[in-house]
Enzyme design. Structure first.
Site, mmCIF file in Angstrom:
data_model
loop_
_atom_site.group_PDB
_atom_site.id
_atom_site.type_symbol
_atom_site.label_atom_id
_atom_site.label_comp_id
_atom_site.label_asym_id
_atom_site.label_seq_id
_atom_site.Cartn_x
_atom_site.Cartn_y
_atom_site.Cartn_z
ATOM 1 N N ASP A 1 0.869 -1.184 0.000
ATOM 2 C CA ASP A 1 0.000 0.000 0.000
ATOM 3 C C ASP A 1 0.906 1.235 0.000
ATOM 4 O OD1 ASP A 1 -3.298 0.200 1.057
ATOM 5 O OD2 ASP A 1 -2.105 2.005 0.697
ATOM 6 N N ASP B 1 4.261 3.405 -3.855
ATOM 7 C CA ASP B 1 3.264 4.054 -4.707
ATOM 8 C C ASP B 1 3.217 3.295 -6.040
ATOM 9 O OD1 ASP B 1 2.076 7.202 -4.841
ATOM 10 O OD2 ASP B 1 2.323 6.140 -6.751
ATOM 11 N N LEU B 2 2.038 3.252 -6.641
ATOM 12 C CA LEU B 2 1.911 2.556 -7.926
ATOM 13 C C LEU B 2 2.674 3.275 -9.041
ATOM 14 C CD1 LEU B 2 -1.857 1.460 -7.954
ATOM 15 C CD2 LEU B 2 0.140 0.071 -7.416
ATOM 16 N N SER C 1 -15.214 -2.797 -11.224
ATOM 17 C CA SER C 1 -16.324 -2.273 -10.421
ATOM 18 C C SER C 1 -17.601 -2.258 -11.247
ATOM 19 C CB SER C 1 -15.994 -0.846 -9.971
ATOM 20 O OG SER C 1 -17.147 -0.209 -9.451
ATOM 21 N N ASN C 2 -18.709 -2.316 -10.555
ATOM 22 C CA ASN C 2 -20.013 -2.161 -11.218
ATOM 23 C C ASN C 2 -20.096 -0.807 -11.927
ATOM 24 O OD1 ASN C 2 -21.940 -0.233 -9.374
ATOM 25 N ND2 ASN C 2 -20.516 -1.352 -8.061
ATOM 26 N N TYR D 1 -13.932 7.456 -12.445
ATOM 27 C CA TYR D 1 -13.579 6.234 -11.710
ATOM 28 C C TYR D 1 -14.030 4.994 -12.485
ATOM 29 C CZ TYR D 1 -14.283 2.517 -8.283
ATOM 30 O OH TYR D 1 -14.290 1.298 -7.641
ATOM 31 N N LYS E 1 -11.979 1.778 -14.607
ATOM 32 C CA LYS E 1 -12.221 0.332 -14.489
ATOM 33 C C LYS E 1 -12.432 -0.281 -15.875
ATOM 34 C CE LYS E 1 -11.751 0.315 -10.067
ATOM 35 N NZ LYS E 1 -10.593 -0.343 -9.453
ATOM 36 N N ARG F 1 -30.340 -0.037 -2.484
ATOM 37 C CA ARG F 1 -29.530 -0.502 -3.625
ATOM 38 C C ARG F 1 -28.544 -1.592 -3.201
ATOM 39 N NH1 ARG F 1 -24.370 1.051 -4.954
ATOM 40 N NH2 ARG F 1 -23.734 0.642 -7.113
#
Ligand code: 15L
Length: 282
Positions: free
Chosen positions: A48, A62-63, A122-123, A151, A155, A189
């Protein structure tokens, strides 16, 4: 579990990979999975950008740091990629953390010969899909991308990146369009899209250990009475949900009301992410 202790495995799990690099280990889902995945037979290597509480061996990186990522992925049997921004943000921040960050991780995995990544999609990659009407069939995974935010767009990028790395380099991915993976249900939801943390661990385990997945896209929810997604692709990997949000339905509806698809923040799969700006909390 200390990193140097042998992991106890179920008899049928002898072929499961032992070392899983978990990115985003300090986040909400990462924290849950650090506890819930080891009983499925994994040794977790945490990563992380901030220190991971309770794990002195966790990698802080960090990525954006390609050299650190190469070292972090080295020798891992699989990567569970949860890291990144998990809500809507500015395009510039999403670009750096989610788009470039995921690319950097895939490059590191390719360079180090890691076989498989489980990508937390993600949805919200399909968030602008209208909420199904009563009696409609569950929504299949092969609907078009309809991101509801930058965001969600990141994805979509991640899913396409995964496809590219499978087609071109043979790096496998299971992209999981996760619903709401939280211990507590806070909206009507969520009764449909809830992925209980224990089912989350079952699904990640299936995604890590199923043979020959190529690039597979699945939805990630529990087998909720009110679920709206087709779980067959996840079940084909070996996922068997044991939870159903319905046990919380009376309490949730008393507190928050029934879903009202006539409202702009409830008319689509992505809930409040679709409004501009998003309505929080959702
Ligand atoms: C997500 O993708 C988010 O990361 C999470 O925080 C929730 O908002 C979830 O979707 C959801 O749709 O409930």
């Amino acid at each position: 579990m200390p990193a140097d202790q042998p992991v106890e495995r179920d008899a049928e799990q002898t072929d499961t990979p032992s070392t899983v690099l978990l990115t985003g280990a300090s986040g909400i889902v990462g924290t849950l999975m650090r506890e819930l995945l080891p009983p499925h037979g994994y040794r977790i290597r945490s990563l992380d950008m901030v220190p991971t509480p309770g794990d002195p061996d966790a990698i802080v990186a960090d990525l954006a740091d390609r050299a650190a990522l190469r070292e972090a992925v080295r020798g891992a049997d699989a990567i569970l990629h949860l890291a990144g921004i998990s809500l809507e943000s500015s395009f510039e921040k999403i670009l750096r953390a989610n788009i470039e960050g995921t690319y950097n991780l895939y490059e590191a995995a390719r360079e180090e010969g890691v076989r498989r990544i489980v990508f937390a999609s993600s949805n919200h990659a399909v968030g602008l899909t209208p909420w199904p009407r009563p009696g409609d069939a569950p929504i299949p995974v092969d609907i078009p991308h309809r991101p509801d935010t930058f965001y969600g767009l990141s994805k979509c990028f991640g899913e396409d990146l995964a496809q590219l790395y499978w087609d071109k380099y043979g790096l496998e991915t299971v992209s999981i369009r996760i619903g709401s993976c939280f211990p507590k249900i806070t909206s009507a939801r969520m009764l449909s899209v809830w992925l209980s943390p224990a089912d989350g661990a079952r699904l990640f385990h299936a995604a890590i250990s199923a043979p020959d997945v190529g690039h597979t896209v699945v939805y990630g929810s529990s087998d909720n009475t009110r679920r709206v997604w087709d779980l067959a692709p996840a079940e084909a990997l070996g996922y068997v949900s044991e939870d159903d949000s319905e046990v919380f339905a009376a309490e949730v509806i008393a507190a928050h009301g029934e879903l009202d698809t006539g409202k702009p923040d409830q008319a689509h799969l992505g809930g409040a992410f679709v409004t501009d700006p998003p309505i929080w909390p959702h």
